[in-house]
Design an enzyme around this catalytic site. Sequence first.
Site, short mmCIF file in Angstrom:
data_model
loop_
_atom_site.label_atom_id
_atom_site.label_comp_id
_atom_site.label_asym_id
_atom_site.label_seq_id
_atom_site.Cartn_x
_atom_site.Cartn_y
_atom_site.Cartn_z
N ASP A 1 8.90 -2.41 -5.87
CA ASP A 1 8.18 -1.25 -6.06
C ASP A 1 8.02 -1.11 -7.50
O ASP A 1 8.44 -0.09 -7.99
CB ASP A 1 8.73 -0.19 -5.42
CG ASP A 1 8.80 -0.39 -4.03
OD1 ASP A 1 8.32 -1.04 -3.40
OD2 ASP A 1 9.91 0.25 -3.26
N GLU B 1 13.66 3.41 -3.68
CA GLU B 1 12.28 2.64 -3.04
C GLU B 1 11.07 3.69 -4.04
O GLU B 1 11.52 4.78 -4.33
CB GLU B 1 12.16 2.67 -1.83
CG GLU B 1 13.01 1.92 -1.04
CD GLU B 1 12.42 1.75 0.53
OE1 GLU B 1 11.68 0.51 0.51
OE2 GLU B 1 12.46 2.50 1.23
N TRP C 1 10.90 6.47 7.82
CA TRP C 1 10.91 5.05 8.49
C TRP C 1 12.02 5.16 9.58
O TRP C 1 11.96 4.11 10.52
CB TRP C 1 11.78 4.33 7.45
CG TRP C 1 10.73 3.95 6.51
CD1 TRP C 1 10.70 3.77 5.16
CD2 TRP C 1 10.02 2.66 6.91
NE1 TRP C 1 9.64 3.12 4.69
CE2 TRP C 1 9.10 2.49 5.37
CE3 TRP C 1 9.33 2.24 8.01
CZ2 TRP C 1 7.99 1.56 5.57
CZ3 TRP C 1 8.29 1.23 7.94
CH2 TRP C 1 7.58 1.15 6.60
N TRP D 1 3.32 -5.50 -1.07
CA TRP D 1 4.05 -4.33 -0.81
C TRP D 1 3.70 -3.33 -2.15
O TRP D 1 2.51 -3.78 -2.82
CB TRP D 1 5.51 -4.64 -0.57
CG TRP D 1 5.85 -5.50 0.23
CD1 TRP D 1 5.05 -5.67 1.37
CD2 TRP D 1 7.14 -6.03 0.62
NE1 TRP D 1 5.69 -6.58 2.42
CE2 TRP D 1 7.05 -6.61 1.87
CE3 TRP D 1 8.25 -6.15 -0.23
CZ2 TRP D 1 7.98 -7.42 2.48
CZ3 TRP D 1 9.18 -7.05 0.54
CH2 TRP D 1 9.33 -7.63 1.74
N ASP E 1 2.76 3.48 2.01
CA ASP E 1 2.77 4.11 0.74
C ASP E 1 1.68 4.29 0.03
O ASP E 1 0.86 3.36 -0.16
CB ASP E 1 3.90 3.19 -0.21
CG ASP E 1 5.11 3.05 0.30
OD1 ASP E 1 5.34 3.67 1.58
OD2 ASP E 1 5.83 2.21 0.08
N TRP F 1 -3.20 1.35 9.83
CA TRP F 1 -2.01 2.01 9.66
C TRP F 1 -1.76 2.28 8.18
O TRP F 1 -2.06 1.16 7.21
CB TRP F 1 -0.70 1.22 10.37
CG TRP F 1 0.46 1.71 10.29
CD1 TRP F 1 0.82 2.64 11.31
CD2 TRP F 1 1.53 1.47 9.56
NE1 TRP F 1 2.19 3.16 10.70
CE2 TRP F 1 2.73 2.20 9.76
CE3 TRP F 1 1.80 0.73 8.19
CZ2 TRP F 1 3.97 2.15 9.11
CZ3 TRP F 1 3.00 0.53 7.63
CH2 TRP F 1 4.03 1.51 8.10
#
Length: 518
Positions: free
Chosen positions: A185, A235, A322, A107, A53, A50
């Site tokens: 982020d 984000e 999302w 992340w 970002d 998968w």
Amino acid sequence: MTSAFSRRRVLQGTGAGVLALLMGGTIPATPAWAKRSLRAVYHMTPPSGWLCDPQRPVFLGGEYHLYYLHSTQNNGQGGWDHATTADGVAFTHHGDALPLQPDFPVWSGSAVVDTANTAGFGAGAIVALATQPTDGIRKYQEQYLYRSTDGGYTFTALPDPVIVNTDGRAATTQAEIDNAEWFRDPKIHWDTVRNEWVCVIGRARYAAFYTSPNLCDWQLKRNFDFPNPALGGIECPDLFEMTADDGTRHWVLGASMDAYSIGLPMTYAYWTGTWDGTQFLADDVSNPQWLDWGWDWYGAVTWPAVEAPERRRYAIGWMNNWKYAARDVPTDATDGYNGQNSIVRELRLERQPGGWYSLLSSPNGALANYASSATTFPGRTVNGSYVVPWNGRAYELELDISWEAATNVGISVGRSADGARHTNIGKYGNELYVDRAPSDLGGFSLVPYTRAAAPIDAAARSVHLRIFVDTQSVEVFVNAGHTVLSQQVHFADGDTGISFYTDGGPATFSGITIRSFQ
């Protein structure tokens, strides 16, 4: 970056000329898409698993190093995988760079080349800041530093966060916890005027700025607050300085945001303005501009073009949303992967007639080197519909459309032989739309998130389009690049045709060129 948000309002409507192409046809009981590979031909995809970002690439050793969030399961926890490219089209994959640790996923964030050795890890070291939830606790989202001294292939982490989530440490009420759980982020940029690093971090209703002399010690500055909470949270923020076409210098603050509730995109919003060393001052804080109007251009990043770093930047986005990102897709079954990035686009900053500055997008010029053939067709006036005598699965279609009285004009791509399936790209009223509803594929339905639309002058009587079709996507560049719409589309095996359509009068389709990537 992990979250699930409400999305943009659904825009509906097709004209009679489109409906004339919808007669007959059914999908076989055994789906045709399951019979062959559906891997994208000219888009970046993961070897397996998968993809989420993209992380802003750095340039080192004659190529760009792009990292991206990767997991072995759809919407699962993971780390950063590593890929390199010399031209933004062909990517070589190198596997894990920042791997998942037990209860400690990695992340989004960003990497920089520390040319001047400000951090003390060696001149030319790659330093990355990435969000991680300390001890697996969401309200302890904090920024950790990783360093690489082998050209970005392996990294070593500092044990403690370099930017601590003080809100999370103090949060007790639900409102405080909700705010603390959005601290992620980090994006780093070198401020050449003040000789220091600037970091912007996304928060639920603002962007937080920090500065540092060495990438390790950070000082909080002033936040950037936008007055309309309906724009959503920030984000994958983006901060950079750029020279416009008139020679003036401007700072740009961008972010992936969800403005669904007010009929705006949930893609990449941006403001132009200035950075004074303490805060970002927007030229128009109430009205951000948008780099994409489709459903699927999220978590996007930009980076300077090595050949013209002051005036040109590249950009790439995650082609997902999302609202439906966690579901299985056809490529899970056919090719063992889920997710792709958009094509790389080239950005330039131009002054507009009204005095403001906008980022304009063009398709990556290097794509032309990968076209296997080019087919041109003579101009044609259409009143109703016309099927183009051509078929393909991965191509660019470039053309002009002009009309006088017609109310709805456009192109159908991914057209099945009987016309039942297709994706429509057209101009109706004051909208330029991409409607993927007629390409709906059973269990992989994107309904109701089907029709995306961008504003266009209602009085316009011509449009220039560059349409990029791949096995699972459509990206449309409009006129000079003020408008782009990017969409996932799950084409079936026989969805290879093209047709033109009009309602309310004739339109002329000219300058028709199809560049195949098959």
